[in-house]
Design an enzyme around this catalytic site. Structure first.
Site, PDB file in Angstrom:
ATOM      1  N   SER A 149     -27.902  40.491 -11.303  1.00 18.89           N
ATOM      2  CA  SER A 149     -27.738  41.255 -12.559  1.00 18.89           C
ATOM      3  C   SER A 149     -27.756  42.731 -12.191  1.00 18.89           C
ATOM      4  CB  SER A 149     -28.915  40.953 -13.500  1.00 18.89           C
ATOM      5  OG  SER A 149     -29.028  41.948 -14.495  1.00 18.89           O
ATOM      6  N   TYR A 170     -38.023  40.138 -15.204  1.00 18.66           N
ATOM      7  CA  TYR A 170     -36.614  39.751 -15.035  1.00 18.66           C
ATOM      8  C   TYR A 170     -35.940  40.635 -13.986  1.00 18.66           C
ATOM      9  CZ  TYR A 170     -31.709  38.816 -16.167  1.00 18.66           C
ATOM     10  OH  TYR A 170     -30.375  38.487 -16.093  1.00 18.66           O
TER      11      TYR A 170
HETATM   12  P1  NAD Z   1     -27.505  30.743 -20.597  1.00 18.04           P
HETATM   13  O1  NAD Z   1     -28.879  30.718 -21.158  1.00 18.04           O
HETATM   14  O2  NAD Z   1     -26.340  30.695 -21.524  1.00 18.04           O
HETATM   15  O3  NAD Z   1     -27.359  29.563 -19.538  1.00 18.04           O
HETATM   16  C1  NAD Z   1     -28.332  29.321 -18.571  1.00 18.04           C
HETATM   17  C2  NAD Z   1     -28.361  27.825 -18.280  1.00 18.04           C
HETATM   18  O4  NAD Z   1     -29.350  27.607 -17.267  1.00 18.04           O
HETATM   19  C3  NAD Z   1     -28.791  26.989 -19.508  1.00 18.04           C
HETATM   20  O5  NAD Z   1     -27.859  25.949 -19.729  1.00 18.04           O
HETATM   21  C4  NAD Z   1     -30.155  26.437 -19.128  1.00 18.04           C
HETATM   22  O6  NAD Z   1     -30.384  25.116 -19.621  1.00 18.04           O
HETATM   23  C5  NAD Z   1     -30.073  26.443 -17.600  1.00 18.04           C
HETATM   24  N1  NAD Z   1     -31.403  26.510 -16.994  1.00 18.04           N
HETATM   25  C6  NAD Z   1     -32.431  27.357 -17.330  1.00 18.04           C
HETATM   26  N2  NAD Z   1     -33.513  27.090 -16.588  1.00 18.04           N
HETATM   27  C7  NAD Z   1     -33.164  26.069 -15.758  1.00 18.04           C
HETATM   28  C8  NAD Z   1     -33.871  25.347 -14.766  1.00 18.04           C
HETATM   29  N3  NAD Z   1     -35.146  25.596 -14.484  1.00 18.04           N
HETATM   30  N4  NAD Z   1     -33.222  24.361 -14.095  1.00 18.04           N
HETATM   31  C9  NAD Z   1     -31.912  24.061 -14.393  1.00 18.04           C
HETATM   32  N5  NAD Z   1     -31.202  24.718 -15.338  1.00 18.04           N
HETATM   33  C10 NAD Z   1     -31.825  25.693 -16.010  1.00 18.04           C
HETATM   34  O7  NAD Z   1     -27.450  32.040 -19.667  1.00 18.04           O
HETATM   35  P2  NAD Z   1     -26.248  32.973 -19.135  1.00 18.04           P
HETATM   36  O8  NAD Z   1     -26.175  34.173 -19.963  1.00 18.04           O
HETATM   37  O9  NAD Z   1     -25.018  32.165 -18.905  1.00 18.04           O
HETATM   38  O10 NAD Z   1     -26.896  33.432 -17.762  1.00 18.04           O
HETATM   39  C11 NAD Z   1     -26.645  32.778 -16.545  1.00 18.04           C
HETATM   40  C12 NAD Z   1     -27.172  33.643 -15.400  1.00 18.04           C
HETATM   41  O11 NAD Z   1     -26.540  34.913 -15.450  1.00 18.04           O
HETATM   42  C13 NAD Z   1     -28.673  33.885 -15.441  1.00 18.04           C
HETATM   43  O12 NAD Z   1     -29.176  33.843 -14.126  1.00 18.04           O
HETATM   44  C14 NAD Z   1     -28.775  35.280 -16.011  1.00 18.04           C
HETATM   45  O13 NAD Z   1     -29.938  35.951 -15.586  1.00 18.04           O
HETATM   46  C15 NAD Z   1     -27.527  35.924 -15.419  1.00 18.04           C
HETATM   47  N6  NAD Z   1     -27.072  37.095 -16.163  1.00 18.04           N
HETATM   48  C16 NAD Z   1     -26.724  36.978 -17.482  1.00 18.04           C
HETATM   49  C17 NAD Z   1     -26.297  38.120 -18.156  1.00 18.04           C
HETATM   50  C18 NAD Z   1     -25.887  38.066 -19.606  1.00 18.04           C
HETATM   51  O14 NAD Z   1     -25.740  39.134 -20.218  1.00 18.04           O
HETATM   52  N7  NAD Z   1     -25.678  36.908 -20.190  1.00 18.04           N
HETATM   53  C19 NAD Z   1     -26.211  39.352 -17.479  1.00 18.04           C
HETATM   54  C20 NAD Z   1     -26.570  39.412 -16.149  1.00 18.04           C
HETATM   55  C21 NAD Z   1     -26.998  38.274 -15.493  1.00 18.04           C
END
Ligand code: NAD
Length: 256
Positions: free
Chosen positions: A140, A153
């Site tokens: 991120s 985070y």
């Molecule tokens: P999201 O919540 O839509 O999806 C995350 C998925 O991970 C969910 O389906 C959840 O069930 C699964 N998950 C959570 N904990 C878990 C575990 N212990 N074991 C297995 N599965 C698990 O999130 P997203 O926005 O798609 O984010 C995905 C990644 O991208 C994350 O690592 C997040 O930190 C990173 N990220 C997101 C953003 C954003 O703005 N959305 C920005 C930067 C980084």
């Protein structure tokens, strides 16, 4: 001829948001996708949809923070397949400064984001050694510039940023490439859940406000992260390792 033909990929958290878009695009590009998820219903539904659309996807109920579950699932896949790609995407967020982050919450964030990534790396690397493999970690912008009120985070993403470099360095000689992607805000259920919890009744207003913090004026679409993931995990990116890719609508370098 597709970019990931005959590749076998594991995508953690592959049933929602960024991970789902990676699962779908990988399958479209010819990969067999193994989704590691906690969310059983959604993961089964999404894997079925990929299969119904001519792709190949499998769901494994795996909590990435549980070392035994991760190893068992990876060993099982490796018995029947040659694993080529691991995408460490599963992650959770937490709001708080150093003062307002409880020990319990700190541990929870690190257990999923950092230990979860470590667990998957440790279980898959023995299968990658010598034959080669590709690892992509989802970090991120928080890793390098921080986000206000996201102590645990941001630190966890900083660890992923460093883990990427360390793994790339240690396993270069084994033909293993390891990179990370650092998105700014991406419009996923992760963001919607945050807005609902933090700004009840003001979700739309806050969504627009957050969108404007990115110089490009909007949040990324999950597919925009997915497309970069396809490239970085394909043979076309064979010269790229130890790199972090900002995909942030100008957030880090143009926000001044
Ligand atoms: P999201 O919540 O839509 O999806 C995350 C998925 O991970 C969910 O389906 C959840 O069930 C699964 N998950 C959570 N904990 C878990 C575990 N212990 N074991 C297995 N599965 C698990 O999130 P997203 O926005 O798609 O984010 C995905 C990644 O991208 C994350 O690592 C997040 O930190 C990173 N990220 C997101 C953003 C954003 O703005 N959305 C920005 C930067 C980084």
């Amino acid at each position: 001829m597709f970019r990931l033909d005959n590749k076998v990929a594991i995508v953690t958290g592959g049933a929602s948001g960024i991970g789902l878009s990676i699962s779908r695009l990988f399958a479209k590009q010819g990969a067999a996708v193994h989704i590691f998820e906690l969310n059983v219903d959604q993961a089964e539904r999404e894997a079925d949809l990929i299969n119904a659309n001519g792709g190949e996807a499998y769901f494994h109920k795996v909590d990435v923070s549980n070392q035994k579950e991760v190893k068992k699932a990876i060993d099982k896949i490796a018995k029947e397949n040659t694993i080529d790609i691991l995408v460490n995407n599963a992650g959770i967020a937490h709001i708080g400064t150093v003062e307002t982050t409880s020990e319990e919450d700190f541990d929870k964030v690190f257990k999923v984001n950092v230990k979860g990534t470590y667990n998957c790396l440790q279980a898959v690397i023995p299968y990658f050694k010598n034959k080669g493999g590709v690892i992509l970690n989802i970090a991120s912008i928080a890793a390098t510039v921080g986000i206000p009120d996201r102590f645990a985070y941001s630190m966890s993403k900083g660890a992923i940023y460093t883990m990427t470099l360390q793994v790339a360095k240690d396993y270069l000689k084994h033909n293993i490439r390891c990179n990370s992607i650092s998105p700014a805000r991406v419009h996923t259920p992760f963001v919607d859940g945050f807005l609902k919890k933090t700004y009840p009744g003001k979700e739309k207003e806050m969504f627009d406000k957050l969108s404007k913090t990115q110089p490009i004026g909007r949040m990324a679409k999950p597919e925009e992260i997915g497309s970069l993931a396809v490239y970085l995990c394909s043979d076309e990116a064979g010269f790229i390792t130890g790199c972090d890719y900002l995909i942030d609508g100008g957030f880090v370098k143009l926000n001044n």
